[in-house]
Design an enzyme around this catalytic site. Sequence first.
Site: not given
Length: 344
Positions: A16, A14, A100, A252, A264, A175
């Site tokens: 990003h 998982h 997803k 981020h 988040a 998660h």
Amino acid sequence: MTQTLTITRPDDWHLHLRDGAMLEVAANATAKHFSRAIIMPNLTPPVTQVADAQAYYQRIKQALPEQSQFEPLMTLYLTDATTPEIIADAAASGIVKACKLYPANATTNSAHGVTDVAALRPVFEAMAKHGLLLLVHGEVTHADIDIFDREAAFIDAHMRGLVESLPNLKIVFEHITTAEAAEFVMNAPDNVAATITPQHLMYNRNHLLAGGLRPHNYCLPVLKRQTHQKALQQAVASGTKKIFLGTDSAPHVQGAKESACGCAGCYSAPAAIELYAEIFEQLGILDKLEAFASFNGPDFYGLPRNTDTITLTKEAWQVPGSVKVDGENLVPFFANETLNWQVK
Ligand SMILES: NC(=O)N[C@@H](CC(=O)O)C(=O)O
Ligand SMILES: [Zn+2]
Ligand SMILES: [Zn+2]
């Protein structure tokens, strides 16, 4: 003598990576020690078509050195407009492994998410038929459900029904953060598994809210109370095959995190396997790290295990306070903290 731990090279189930300059930094951080990663599709706009996934795959490859062996495992973002034909094409592409499911507005870039889960049934059936996995961000989104209850509420609202009605679909509860989710997955049939992040094993909501608000520990699903953290730790310590490594590393820039309305996501990629080693050692379960990081994931996905290894050495080091991305700062999870294991 220095203690060392050699394990089969891990995968991150998982992850990003974003796009552009951020992609270059994030992809290289993960590719350093991981062989493969499931790449989340929540770009703006999201990766909803096979052609989007193919183009993103190429951008990820281009962000890495030519000799890199890192393999991005692509996903499609399900929307109300996803069709069984799209699923068939995705499976045929060979690079897309999963889809997803984000309930609309549950998390970062999920505005295009699914508004009616039940209506996607033909899509889920096509996924089962073509061997794509369903990856679920398991939180309800109603404004009247408390943010700390959103994962547990999702189990009754959607997860139980999905699992009962789709016995041939492999489903990953992504998660997980609660005792309820851990219990649900452990008692579910073999086609159901879960990922757990380093922050949810190491931390509880005190680490987010007590003694000052710590935006770099803010992610979704939000950290829960300590009883839930302990339940996740126990689930991992049980040695179950149903739970595996998924960092949910979600970068981020500093300004977006340290803000009146902070984003988040914890950027754990710069220290991912080391963070897991740290908590596994604290729990006295270092012997379970290899299965969690390197076996359970590929076994569940039906992919081969990696054949090479990495070696962790017990030598303290400090996680960097920040990393540069295109002139901006990116603050990693556990920034400036000391970890006891490093990969040499
Ligand atoms: N986990 C997070 O807090 N954020 C993720 C989205 C997600 O995985 O829900 C992100 O893309 O930033
Ligand atoms: Zn999520
Ligand atoms: Zn995520």
